[in-house]
Design a protein around this motif. Sequence first.
Motif, PDB file in Angstrom:
ATOM      1  N   ASP A 120      43.396  51.856  39.777  1.00 26.03           N
ATOM      2  CA  ASP A 120      43.492  50.811  38.681  1.00 26.03           C
ATOM      3  C   ASP A 120      44.406  49.767  38.985  1.00 26.03           C
ATOM      4  OD1 ASP A 120      45.625  52.728  38.805  1.00 26.03           O
ATOM      5  OD2 ASP A 120      45.747  52.893  36.681  1.00 26.03           O
ATOM      6  N   VAL A 121      45.470  50.180  39.715  1.00 23.77           N
ATOM      7  CA  VAL A 121      46.369  49.237  39.930  1.00 23.77           C
ATOM      8  C   VAL A 121      46.089  48.197  41.302  1.00 23.77           C
ATOM      9  CG1 VAL A 121      48.974  48.572  40.686  1.00 23.77           C
ATOM     10  CG2 VAL A 121      48.515  50.352  38.957  1.00 23.77           C
ATOM     11  N   ARG A 122      45.288  49.064  42.228  1.00 22.92           N
ATOM     12  CA  ARG A 122      44.910  48.225  43.280  1.00 22.92           C
ATOM     13  C   ARG A 122      43.738  47.216  42.664  1.00 22.92           C
ATOM     14  NH1 ARG A 122      45.393  50.682  48.263  1.00 22.92           N
ATOM     15  NH2 ARG A 122      46.826  52.336  48.320  1.00 22.92           N
ATOM     16  N   ALA A 123      42.688  47.797  41.759  1.00 23.16           N
ATOM     17  CA  ALA A 123      41.844  46.999  41.500  1.00 23.16           C
ATOM     18  C   ALA A 123      42.494  45.818  40.502  1.00 23.16           C
ATOM     19  CB  ALA A 123      40.830  47.509  40.534  1.00 23.16           C
ATOM     20  N   GLN A 124      43.413  46.112  39.653  1.00 21.47           N
ATOM     21  CA  GLN A 124      44.152  44.961  39.018  1.00 21.47           C
ATOM     22  C   GLN A 124      44.650  43.782  39.999  1.00 21.47           C
ATOM     23  OE1 GLN A 124      47.533  46.297  36.761  1.00 21.47           O
ATOM     24  NE2 GLN A 124      47.738  44.479  35.558  1.00 21.47           N
ATOM     25  N   ILE A 125      45.162  44.196  40.915  1.00 17.34           N
ATOM     26  CA  ILE A 125      45.823  43.107  41.817  1.00 17.34           C
ATOM     27  C   ILE A 125      44.653  42.382  42.467  1.00 17.34           C
ATOM     28  CG2 ILE A 125      47.295  42.783  43.842  1.00 17.34           C
ATOM     29  CD1 ILE A 125      48.893  45.135  43.241  1.00 17.34           C
ATOM     30  N   GLY A 126      43.634  43.233  42.846  1.00 21.17           N
ATOM     31  CA  GLY A 126      42.297  42.300  43.437  1.00 21.17           C
ATOM     32  C   GLY A 126      41.838  41.416  42.476  1.00 21.17           C
ATOM     33  N   ARG A 127      41.553  41.642  41.125  1.00 22.99           N
ATOM     34  CA  ARG A 127      41.023  40.858  40.262  1.00 22.99           C
ATOM     35  C   ARG A 127      41.987  39.725  39.986  1.00 22.99           C
ATOM     36  NH1 ARG A 127      39.969  45.839  37.243  1.00 22.99           N
ATOM     37  NH2 ARG A 127      41.722  45.534  36.277  1.00 22.99           N
ATOM     38  N   GLN A 128      43.625  39.839  40.025  1.00 15.19           N
ATOM     39  CA  GLN A 128      44.132  38.692  40.184  1.00 15.19           C
ATOM     40  C   GLN A 128      44.165  37.747  41.249  1.00 15.19           C
ATOM     41  OE1 GLN A 128      45.970  37.792  37.759  1.00 15.19           O
ATOM     42  NE2 GLN A 128      47.266  36.043  38.726  1.00 15.19           N
ATOM     43  N   TRP A 129      44.002  38.229  42.411  1.00 13.03           N
ATOM     44  CA  TRP A 129      43.992  37.677  43.594  1.00 13.03           C
ATOM     45  C   TRP A 129      42.544  36.638  43.607  1.00 13.03           C
ATOM     46  CZ3 TRP A 129      46.745  35.487  47.181  1.00 13.03           C
ATOM     47  CH2 TRP A 129      46.049  35.066  48.369  1.00 13.03           C
ATOM     48  N   ARG A 130      41.603  37.438  43.168  1.00  9.41           N
ATOM     49  CA  ARG A 130      40.118  36.688  43.040  1.00  9.41           C
ATOM     50  C   ARG A 130      40.462  35.660  41.825  1.00  9.41           C
ATOM     51  NH1 ARG A 130      34.483  39.376  40.644  1.00  9.41           N
ATOM     52  NH2 ARG A 130      33.272  37.492  40.587  1.00  9.41           N
ATOM     53  N   ARG A 131      41.154  35.723  40.851  1.00  2.82           N
ATOM     54  CA  ARG A 131      41.319  34.642  39.709  1.00  2.82           C
ATOM     55  C   ARG A 131      41.918  33.537  40.461  1.00  2.82           C
ATOM     56  NH1 ARG A 131      41.550  38.637  35.819  1.00  2.82           N
ATOM     57  NH2 ARG A 131      43.859  38.958  36.259  1.00  2.82           N
ATOM     58  N   MET A 132      43.067  33.863  41.132  1.00  2.00           N
ATOM     59  CA  MET A 132      44.027  32.944  41.904  1.00  2.00           C
ATOM     60  C   MET A 132      43.134  32.169  42.954  1.00  2.00           C
ATOM     61  SD  MET A 132      47.461  34.993  42.303  1.00  2.00           S
ATOM     62  CE  MET A 132      48.504  33.960  43.167  1.00  2.00           C
ATOM     63  N   LEU A 133      42.315  32.747  43.761  1.00  3.52           N
ATOM     64  CA  LEU A 133      41.464  31.910  44.565  1.00  3.52           C
ATOM     65  C   LEU A 133      40.481  31.048  43.916  1.00  3.52           C
ATOM     66  CD1 LEU A 133      40.111  34.967  47.121  1.00  3.52           C
ATOM     67  CD2 LEU A 133      42.206  32.906  47.550  1.00  3.52           C
ATOM     68  N   SER A 134      39.842  31.627  43.083  1.00  5.00           N
ATOM     69  CA  SER A 134      38.917  30.613  42.078  1.00  5.00           C
ATOM     70  C   SER A 134      39.774  29.483  41.571  1.00  5.00           C
ATOM     71  CB  SER A 134      38.187  31.439  41.042  1.00  5.00           C
ATOM     72  OG  SER A 134      37.317  30.485  40.424  1.00  5.00           O
ATOM     73  N   SER A 135      40.780  29.708  41.212  1.00  7.34           N
ATOM     74  CA  SER A 135      41.560  28.426  40.689  1.00  7.34           C
ATOM     75  C   SER A 135      42.120  27.502  41.314  1.00  7.34           C
ATOM     76  CB  SER A 135      42.896  29.093  39.548  1.00  7.34           C
ATOM     77  OG  SER A 135      42.542  30.072  38.706  1.00  7.34           O
ATOM     78  N   ALA A 136      42.272  27.851  42.652  1.00  7.25           N
ATOM     79  CA  ALA A 136      42.720  27.051  43.472  1.00  7.25           C
ATOM     80  C   ALA A 136      41.659  26.365  44.380  1.00  7.25           C
ATOM     81  CB  ALA A 136      43.647  27.839  44.627  1.00  7.25           C
ATOM     82  N   GLY A 137      40.483  26.535  44.100  1.00  4.70           N
ATOM     83  CA  GLY A 137      39.084  26.228  44.861  1.00  4.70           C
ATOM     84  C   GLY A 137      39.017  26.852  45.958  1.00  4.70           C
ATOM     85  N   LEU A 138      39.444  27.955  46.219  1.00  2.00           N
ATOM     86  CA  LEU A 138      39.327  28.862  47.490  1.00  2.00           C
ATOM     87  C   LEU A 138      38.465  29.860  47.428  1.00  2.00           C
ATOM     88  CD1 LEU A 138      43.062  28.593  48.664  1.00  2.00           C
ATOM     89  CD2 LEU A 138      41.171  27.256  49.565  1.00  2.00           C
ATOM     90  N   GLY A 139      37.689  29.979  46.351  1.00  2.55           N
ATOM     91  CA  GLY A 139      36.630  31.083  46.154  1.00  2.55           C
ATOM     92  C   GLY A 139      35.617  31.413  47.181  1.00  2.55           C
TER      93      GLY A 139
END
Length: 618
Positions: A120-139
Amino acid sequence: MKGQYVVTDVEAVVKPTRPTIVMWNRLEGRPRTANFDRALKAEVRDALWMLTRQWQTGEYQGEDAGWPVFAKIHMHTTPLTKYRPEGGAPEALPLATPLEAKVEQLPIQWSASGQKMHLDVRAQIGRQWRRMLSSAGLGAYEVQFREKYRFEVPTADAASAPVSAHRGAVQQYTALAGRCIDGGELYLYLVGQSGAPRASDGITTGSAVDKTALDELGDELVEWFASIYRAPAAQSAWKPSSLEYAFACSVQKKGAEKVLSADEYAHGHLDWYAFDHDPGEPGFGSLPELLPPENPVTRSFIPTPVAFEGMPDTRWWALEDRKTDFGDVKPSTTDLAQLLLIEFGLVYANDWFLVPFRLPAGTLAEVEGMAVTNSFGERFWIKAAGQGNDQSWHRWNMYTLSVKGDDPVQADTSLLLPPCTSPSQEGRPLEDVHLVRDEMANMVWAIEAVIPGVTGQGQSGSEAAEETAKYHRGRIGASEPAAAEDYAAAISYRAMTSVPEHWIPFVPVHVPGSNREVQLQRSRMPRTIAGDPAPEPALIEPRTGLLRPGLDGGPVAKFFVHEEEVPRAGIRVTKSFQRTRATNGEAHVWLGVRKQVGRGERSSGLSFDDIVDVEKTE
């Protein structure tokens, strides 16, 4: 007359120098009956009778005591400045951080027995990293990160039993595989590797700008995780062999460093009674920027009488409220706390006064004295109670610190107000271990009532043990044991009985260099399965992190628990996530441990070399 003696000091002669038996005559009343109910009723008669009754009870006897009308208190306050876990290095103690969160924080168990944990914590960090990539235009780089840090369903074999034996764990892996980034692996790579690891390592970037942006996002991810979870890289104040926390704090007092140690903290709420003054500790070293001077405080108050429900009325003829009945409390002769409470509630009325004084959290306060002026204009200088030799049994006070050791030193009368939390939210236990004594087997068992599942939630230890045993039998292809043949003998030999897999044995062994002192060593039971082709049966390992020191992250090491830590009643140790808010509104989440008293002895039924009766069938 010859031999005549002249006494010049009669008083010195008649004064007894040894204990003597003196006879006294006294006048005492003899009751006409053995029943005192009528005498205690305080019946209302004429005015003269009422006045006489008050005279009989001594209500007219004056105590020559004035009423306090003004008070001035002088004290010194000093904030806590430094913190040091046992065996660790001292560090600054930020008072905005709750002390429980600082002391109790344990690292997250990212893996155990070679399998990933806390999906659960691993997936939570992964979702946060995905959002950060999308917000920075690095999706566009999400696919590469998903491929490099990916979830894979383990192959069903003996090593993957912690996952493959449980349907819920397999379903969780299947749902995450190929769909989510394993943020835990990315986080561990960024914080656990030497040589300044970067998030862009192993990622094919289109330009140097994107590479720099990914590296900056990696630093932001580490900061984000630190703001969500208080998870140190290694255990700090936790002592596995004692199943307790041990740490110390210090203050700068009168030009020297005063150390306050807490050697046995494990009950979940940290307060003044967990600390002792350690005069033998020289200090933690100089940190000049963290040593504020003592703050002398002098304040004036108007003392307020203490009032509470059920307080006895000071007048004989006043009727008291019957809502609180202290007489109905029936304590045992050894229950000192209730006896003191009843005595205070029944005897003391207007004898106590309250002097309000507000202290900031994380402060050590020492009362120098208090000047009290009564209604007659008299002034009295009152010092703190309990002064003198710390070992004197005549000394009594409350809410002060004890002094470590048996040396006849001065008592510590200071008051500690640690920066503790308000009532915190505690999640369901991720681990629940019961350490019980088994006198028949002459050992201690650690019963894993709740084990950490790979999904990040607690799982019943007994159910997990049954599922694991069933999985290994199915993997080997073993069937249920066949019925024994009908032999003519009336008895049979049994080499050993079985014990559930979630019962972990701790056997008593001698402490090195001692022939009498004993400690408890973690051991392992064999997993015996009929038809197992392995030359030797596999050994069962514990599933909880509380019992796994020395099994993960390096060569296998022995694990010992002090024998005195497991009393006859046993102990219960739980690990769970906790959440609270500090005084500045900041939220803190950490993984902590709590130890409680157990429920008595247990019997595992373990025995060796038994002769059992054979049941005959007609």
